[in-house]
Design a protein around this motif. Structure first.
Motif, PDB file in Angstrom:
ATOM      1  N   GLY A 197       5.296  10.477   1.098  1.00 34.82           N
ATOM      2  CA  GLY A 197       6.488  11.254   1.436  1.00 34.82           C
ATOM      3  C   GLY A 197       7.669  10.889   0.571  1.00 34.82           C
ATOM      4  O   GLY A 197       8.397  11.760   0.075  1.00 34.82           O
ATOM      5  N   ILE A 198       7.874   9.579   0.355  1.00 35.73           N
ATOM      6  CA  ILE A 198       8.977   9.132  -0.498  1.00 35.73           C
ATOM      7  C   ILE A 198       8.785   9.635  -1.922  1.00 35.73           C
ATOM      8  O   ILE A 198       9.724  10.116  -2.568  1.00 35.73           O
ATOM      9  N   GLY A 199       7.555   9.521  -2.422  1.00 40.13           N
ATOM     10  CA  GLY A 199       7.282   9.947  -3.784  1.00 40.13           C
ATOM     11  C   GLY A 199       7.431  11.448  -3.982  1.00 40.13           C
ATOM     12  O   GLY A 199       8.068  11.903  -4.933  1.00 40.13           O
ATOM     13  N   ALA A 200       6.861  12.220  -3.070  1.00 35.29           N
ATOM     14  CA  ALA A 200       6.918  13.675  -3.211  1.00 35.29           C
ATOM     15  C   ALA A 200       8.339  14.190  -3.058  1.00 35.29           C
ATOM     16  O   ALA A 200       8.734  15.144  -3.743  1.00 35.29           O
ATOM     17  N   SER A 227       0.827  -1.210   0.000  1.00 36.95           N
ATOM     18  CA  SER A 227       0.000   0.000   0.000  1.00 36.95           C
ATOM     19  C   SER A 227       0.861   1.259   0.000  1.00 36.95           C
ATOM     20  O   SER A 227       0.411   2.326  -0.435  1.00 36.95           O
ATOM     21  N   ALA A 228       2.100   1.138   0.479  1.00 39.99           N
ATOM     22  CA  ALA A 228       3.020   2.280   0.404  1.00 39.99           C
ATOM     23  C   ALA A 228       3.312   2.631  -1.045  1.00 39.99           C
ATOM     24  O   ALA A 228       3.543   3.801  -1.376  1.00 39.99           O
ATOM     25  N   GLY A 229       3.302   1.618  -1.919  1.00 43.21           N
ATOM     26  CA  GLY A 229       3.485   1.884  -3.342  1.00 43.21           C
ATOM     27  C   GLY A 229       2.369   2.728  -3.916  1.00 43.21           C
ATOM     28  O   GLY A 229       2.592   3.618  -4.750  1.00 43.21           O
ATOM     29  N   CYS A 251       0.676   4.354   3.411  1.00 45.00           N
ATOM     30  CA  CYS A 251       0.352   5.245   2.293  1.00 45.00           C
ATOM     31  C   CYS A 251       0.994   6.620   2.479  1.00 45.00           C
ATOM     32  O   CYS A 251       1.523   7.210   1.527  1.00 45.00           O
ATOM     33  N   LEU A 252       0.946   7.132   3.711  1.00 43.52           N
ATOM     34  CA  LEU A 252       1.540   8.444   3.979  1.00 43.52           C
ATOM     35  C   LEU A 252       3.060   8.398   3.834  1.00 43.52           C
ATOM     36  O   LEU A 252       3.674   9.353   3.342  1.00 43.52           O
ATOM     37  N   ILE A 253       3.671   7.284   4.274  1.00 43.62           N
ATOM     38  CA  ILE A 253       5.112   7.125   4.086  1.00 43.62           C
ATOM     39  C   ILE A 253       5.441   7.102   2.596  1.00 43.62           C
ATOM     40  O   ILE A 253       6.385   7.752   2.129  1.00 43.62           O
ATOM     41  N   GLY A 254       4.653   6.339   1.834  1.00 41.48           N
ATOM     42  CA  GLY A 254       4.862   6.285   0.396  1.00 41.48           C
ATOM     43  C   GLY A 254       4.700   7.641  -0.269  1.00 41.48           C
ATOM     44  O   GLY A 254       5.469   8.012  -1.162  1.00 41.48           O
ATOM     45  N   GLY A 261       1.599  10.371  -4.294  1.00 37.93           N
ATOM     46  CA  GLY A 261       2.486  11.460  -3.906  1.00 37.93           C
ATOM     47  C   GLY A 261       3.223  12.054  -5.088  1.00 37.93           C
ATOM     48  O   GLY A 261       3.324  13.288  -5.224  1.00 37.93           O
ATOM     49  N   ARG A 262       3.717  11.203  -5.962  1.00 35.21           N
ATOM     50  CA  ARG A 262       4.469  11.688  -7.124  1.00 35.21           C
ATOM     51  C   ARG A 262       3.586  12.503  -8.069  1.00 35.21           C
ATOM     52  O   ARG A 262       3.952  13.603  -8.492  1.00 35.21           O
TER      53      ARG A 262
END
Length: 292
Positions: A281-284, A222-224, A276-279, A230-231
């Motif tokens: 953050g990584i994407g943004a 789900s992080a994906g 999801c929020l971690i993902g 995010g991206r």
């Protein structure tokens, strides 16, 4: 005696540290050779290292060495390398282009845990490394070799030549003397430590709280989804709103993931939301660095 979990976390932390150390060197090589060559070299070496990981015995030193080398070559597959190409191809809607181009990382984050976990459960962890290496050899390398082009046809500069207008007409030495450069360096370093550290410890944290490996893999996937959102959203917003406000909002949102994981009892829905929020953050974070 170092536990297996502690050894893996330490090795992964070492990899992330090496990625940061190698980033300036990777940028220098891309300016000299072009990003395509660097990406192909680093991707090939990473596939070989992942495949060789399946042959590891109980030597902790050798285990750390493999992950150290993965850190050296991982930077050539990071958003930094691909963003180097994107900013040369797109002038208008550059933020959205960065976001869309990088959604592949989110798709991989969604698919790979669900693909690898049952393989490991049935055939052992060595087979998992082979699956990861196979995905790189069969999918990534052919696509990069066939389709990736450093500069658009209209570009008159030689491959690897930086457009001085696009960097504010400043040399590197002039740039590092500015307050803006150091603010960006510190803020993005802290953000990376937050989201990457949270991602590293998420699966062990969930399993310590009673989640099965299968359920933890679903949470990680789900992080994906969050990374893709995010991206795309961050890239779209950067083209339309004041960038500093967009960055601040996303950074603050990522901090919420840490608060959600503080409790001793974590439900599945809470874990998915945090992932999801971690993902996101990584994407943004990748969009922000390249765009700014």
């Amino acid at each position: 005696m170092v536990s297996e979990k502690a050894a893996f976390r330490s090795a992964f932390s070492l990899t992330m540290a090496l990625v940061g150390v190698m980033a300036p060197f990777c940028g220098y090589l891309m300016d000299r050779w072009g990003a395509r060559r660097v990406i192909l070299l680093c991707t090939t070496m990473s596939a070989l290292l992942l495949a060789s990981s399946s042959l590891l015995g109980r030597s902790l030193a050798l285990f750390y060495l493999v992950y150290l080398l993965l850190g050296v070559f991982s930077i050539g597959q990071s958003p930094i390398a691909y963003s180097w190409i994107i900013v040369r191809w797109f002038d208008r809607n550059r933020g959205l282009a960065l976001g869309l181009a990088a959604t592949g990382a989110g798709i991989g984050m969604m698919v790979l845990p669900l693909l690898v976990e049952p393989v490991i459960r049935r055939f052992g962890w060595r087979s998992g490394y082979f699956v990861l290496a196979g995905c790189i050899v069969l999918v990534v390398i052919p696509l990069v070799y066939r389709f990736l082009v450093d500069n658009p046809p209209r570009a008159t500069a030689a491959p690897g030549t930086v457009d001085r207008v696009s960097v504010g007409d400043r040399t590197f030495v002039e740039a590092i003397k500015t307050r803006t450069f150091w603010l960006m360096l510190v803020s993005f370093s802290l953000m990376a430590a937050l989201v990457q550290g949270a991602m590293l410890h998420l699966a062990p944290l969930l399993m310590d709280r009673g989640f099965t490996s299968e359920t933890a893999a679903k949470v990680l996937s789900s992080a994906g989804f969050g990374l893709i959102v995010g991206r795309v959203v961050a890239g779209w917003a950067l083209d339309r709103f004041e960038p500093r406000r967009v960055v601040s909002i996303f950074f603050a949102t990522s901090m919420v993931s840490g608060a959600l994981l503080l409790g001793s009892q974590i439900g599945f829905a809470t874990a998915v939301l945090a992932a999801c929020l971690i993902g996101m953050g990584i994407g943004a974070e990748g969009d922000f660095m390249a765009y700014l």
